[in-house]
Design a protein around this motif. Sequence first.
Motif, PDB file in Angstrom:
ATOM      1  N   SER A 288      -5.815  -8.708  -0.792  1.00 13.72           N
ATOM      2  CA  SER A 288      -4.354  -8.855  -0.832  1.00 13.72           C
ATOM      3  C   SER A 288      -3.853  -9.549   0.411  1.00 13.72           C
TER       4      SER A 288
ATOM      5  N   ASP B 127      -9.275 -12.102   7.727  1.00 19.53           N
ATOM      6  CA  ASP B 127      -9.045 -10.781   7.130  1.00 19.53           C
ATOM      7  C   ASP B 127     -10.386 -10.221   6.647  1.00 19.53           C
TER       8      ASP B 127
ATOM      9  N   ASN C 251      -9.772  -3.539  -1.644  1.00 21.80           N
ATOM     10  CA  ASN C 251      -9.270  -4.879  -1.356  1.00 21.80           C
ATOM     11  C   ASN C 251      -9.946  -5.475  -0.132  1.00 21.80           C
TER      12      ASN C 251
ATOM     13  N   TYR D  87       0.808  -1.216   0.000  1.00 22.61           N
ATOM     14  CA  TYR D  87       0.000   0.000   0.000  1.00 22.61           C
ATOM     15  C   TYR D  87       0.848   1.277   0.000  1.00 22.61           C
TER      16      TYR D  87
ATOM     17  N   HIS E 289       2.021  -7.292   7.252  1.00 19.03           N
ATOM     18  CA  HIS E 289       1.406  -7.614   5.968  1.00 19.03           C
ATOM     19  C   HIS E 289       2.569  -7.595   4.989  1.00 19.03           C
TER      20      HIS E 289
HETATM   21  C1  LIG Z   1      -6.417  -3.664   4.226  1.00 20.75           C
HETATM   22  C2  LIG Z   1      -6.553  -5.056   4.737  1.00 20.75           C
HETATM   23  C3  LIG Z   1      -7.745  -5.788   4.130  1.00 20.75           C
HETATM   24  N1  LIG Z   1      -7.697  -5.983   2.716  1.00 20.75           N
HETATM   25  C4  LIG Z   1      -7.118  -7.061   2.114  1.00 20.75           C
HETATM   26  N2  LIG Z   1      -6.522  -7.968   2.819  1.00 20.75           N
HETATM   27  O1  LIG Z   1      -7.148  -7.168   0.910  1.00 20.75           O
HETATM   28  C5  LIG Z   1      -5.308  -5.901   4.583  1.00 20.75           C
HETATM   29  O2  LIG Z   1      -4.490  -5.689   3.689  1.00 20.75           O
HETATM   30  O3  LIG Z   1      -5.173  -6.805   5.360  1.00 20.75           O
END
Ligand SMILES: C[C@@H](CNC(N)=O)C(=O)O
Length: 480
Positions: free
Chosen positions: A289, A316, A337, A155, A183
């Motif tokens: 993601s 998630d 996402n 991000y 992450h």
């Molecule tokens: C923003 C959040 C949820 N979105 C995702 N996992 O795609 C994350 O990256 O964990």
Amino acid sequence: MSIIIRGGTVVTADMTFAADVYCDEGKIVAIGDNLDVPENAECIDATGQYIIPGGIDPHTHMQLPFMGTVASDDFYTGTAAGLAGGTTTIIDFVIPAPGQSLIEAFHQWQDWASKSAADYSFHVAITWWDDSVYEDMGTLVNEYGVNSFKHFMAYKNAIMADDETLVKSFRRSMDLGAIPTVHAENGELVFQLQQEMLSQGITGPEGHPLSRPPAVEGEAANRAIRIAEVMNVPIYVVHVSCKESLEAITRARNEGQLVYGEVLAGHLLVDDSVYRHPNSEFAAAHVMSPPFRSKDHQAALWKGLQSGNLQTTATDHCCFCADQKAAGKDDFTKIPNGTAGVEDRLAVLWDAGVNTGRLTINEFVAATSTNAAKIFNLYPRKGSVSVGADADLVVWDPKGTRTISAKTHHQNIDFNIFEGRTVTGIPSHTISRGKLVWANGVLNAVRGAGQYVERPPFNPMFDALTKHAEVNAPTAVNSD
Ligand SMILES: C[C@@H](CNC(N)=O)C(=O)O
Ligand SMILES: [Zn+2]
Ligand SMILES: [Zn+2]
Ligand SMILES: [Zn+2]
């Protein structure tokens, strides 16, 4: 109101035994044979069923403001859906905007979460760095019961933490007795590949996985693990989705490093063919993601769970409906996402894990509840069936069946990544803090009944790390 559960088999992460369980005043009060309890106790007949600790989902994002919109499941609807699926505690995320006070963000999330139907706790994301962040981390640990700090390595131009922030925050976390989590996707590579996909005219959801191949995750996971190794800090890698990051974790654990890995129910069961679906709305609904991966990665993730190199499962849970996903209909990088899972995690893991012989029933309990409680220092208050623990319990019907569908789920989203899957093994009853909130298909979640759960710092893993640091402390030559 007290509850007696009779005739069931208690299953913990390491034991399986027939016993009654008696709960009163929100706590487990007695476990044993033919318990003698007050007449007015509510009785649940658990004959032929298991009594397991309430599920702990260590990774959710209720009503997260993200990518220009807000996740559609809020703290009430999302935790209520979790209760219907046997999850009684979530660990969500306070994600300060870059430059925003961590304390201010913490209060903002606390205000949002006060409507929760089930207990909740917070990881806090480190999305920027200055002396105030250093100070606020101390306040969050010492005054607000936070013992884990999240770092998004993805991000870029939003909440991404660069290596300088990782290094400073990892050191601060260790000094405070808090565990850093990551992450792990290389945000620079993602950004570059996104631009390249768009310039080649690939604007649909199929561009999402193409811009985040497994190597992008593997690099970041390995980098974060190596930084943690040099800094002598523990590390928890969230949503491990591919062989590359699992290999990085396995290597480090084989060297004795304190590394923990989390796998999402979705990544174990859904593969990347969804992104090549002719219906772009269907494909966009799966944009999260890291992306869903090919079946060989799924097989590796199951082995990671079976081998103990992955310790927890999560979802998630971060819901966006079709109209929200449509923000990216001409540019996949603008598709918010995230997707759902909090209601289905236990059932799909039982069906694909226990019913196939991949997991024992004790490993199932460890992976859905106990391990997360231990890593995040909630155990045995949470994640156990023991006298004195919170009365967060699930009566699990191993023969019950359910066909999963967005038409019938309680999650506030118009899509379900497990749509149409018929599972065998479902929660017949969920007890949250001693209250029966789910019984044979009827949900009695109470808005605001959930409570914030503080997590103390310095869980036992830190003792070992402190001794390791002492034994390996560098010395100057002139100190001899
Ligand atoms: C923003 C959040 C949820 N979105 C995702 N996992 O795609 C994350 O990256 O964990
Ligand atoms: Zn407040
Ligand atoms: Zn993430
Ligand atoms: Zn997340």
